[in-house]
Design an enzyme around this catalytic site. Structure first.
Site, PDB file in Angstrom:
ATOM      1  N   ASN A 134       0.824  -1.214   0.000  1.00  0.00           N
ATOM      2  CA  ASN A 134       0.000   0.000   0.000  1.00  0.00           C
ATOM      3  C   ASN A 134       0.857   1.261   0.000  1.00  0.00           C
ATOM      4  OD1 ASN A 134      -2.630  -0.967  -0.145  1.00  0.00           O
ATOM      5  ND2 ASN A 134      -2.817  -1.233   2.062  1.00  0.00           N
ATOM      6  N   GLU A 169      -6.403  -7.723   5.232  1.00  0.00           N
ATOM      7  CA  GLU A 169      -5.684  -8.563   4.281  1.00  0.00           C
ATOM      8  C   GLU A 169      -5.663 -10.016   4.752  1.00  0.00           C
ATOM      9  OE1 GLU A 169      -2.498  -6.593   6.930  1.00  0.00           O
ATOM     10  OE2 GLU A 169      -4.345  -5.990   5.932  1.00  0.00           O
TER      11      GLU A 169
END
Length: 257
Positions: A134, A169
């Site tokens: 990210n 996640e």
């Protein structure tokens, strides 16, 4: 038109009766009697048949309108059922990956471990270094990475169990009627598939891998205990170097050796 035809027919019948019966009774079919045979059907049959045909056509039109409304109502009901089913499915589905969302997965887990019979396995997988993805490539690439992992969960787990995204996640899969060896094989297929995934961002490769923890049990059992054991082994896989599988506190490669 129908009323006029009925009126003409009534006049013809009335006149025919007069012309046949009056001579048989010794009279002459002329004068007021003859004209009454014409005038009476006009005054009676005309309005009566007009009203009757009007009512019949009105009822037919109303019946057709009701039939059309009934068809529309059935279509609307079918559409409402479809929308309700879609809404129910969306309420259970993770929008990003297509798997079950956290609530739906744990509800399915509780149902399975409470009422199931035989061996089962819980697989918990977590994307490695996801914050780095990210931060280094952006959240859109991170979302793409999660979609890829979700697709691989569907490919490797979807036909033999249920799976879902239970955290940012983190993914989980429940395999019923599955023993230890089969669970390890399924987890290894998933791990290898993720590691071999080619993901590019601005022509730069994005490395993907997952760490996996596995817990096996015989149903019925306590879902919280099953999940805690799988989650503990996931933590061991993470702390042991990532991109690996741990079951019962031991790394799979060590068990295989």
């Amino acid at each position: 038109m129908k009323a006029a035809a009925a009126t003409v027919a009534s006049v013809a019948v009335s006149v025919s009766i007069v012309l046949l019966l009056v001579p048989m009774l010794g009279g002459q079919p002329d004068g007021p009697g003859f004209w009454m045979s014409v005038l009476c059907p006009l005054l009676i049959a005309g309005p009566a048949s007009t009203w009757q045909f009007h009512q019949t056509e009105t009822i037919a039109r109303q019946r057709d309108a009701i039939a059309r409304m009934h068809v529309k109502l059935e279509d609307a009901h079918a559409e409402l059922q479809r929308l309700h089913a879609d809404l129910g499915e969306k309420a259970r589905t993770d929008a990003l990956t297509g798997g079950l969302n956290r609530g739906a997965f744990f509800a399915a887990l509780e149902e399975a471990v409470a009422h199931g019979r035989g061996a089962m396995a819980l697989i918990v997988a977590d994307a490695d270094h996801f914050k780095t993805i990210n931060d280094g490539f952006g959240h859109l690439v991170g979302d793409d990475a999660l979609r890829r992992i979700g697709g691989l969960m569907a490919d490797t787990i979807g036909s033999i169990g249920i799976w879902g995204r239970i955290g940012g996640e983190e993914f989980a899969a429940l395999l019923t009627d599955t023993g230890r060896s089969a669970a390890i094989e399924a987890a290894e297929r998933l791990r290898l598939a993720v590691a071999e995934t080619k993901l590019l961002a601005d022509e730069r490769p994005v490395s993907l891998s997952v760490s996996i923890g596995i817990a096996c049990a015989n149903a019925p059992c306590a879902p919280i205990d099953l999940f805690r054991r799988a989650d503990d082994d996931l933590y061991r896989a993470k702390s042991g170097g990532r991109n690996r599988i741990v079951i019962d506190g031991r790394e799979v490669v060590e068990i295989a050796a």
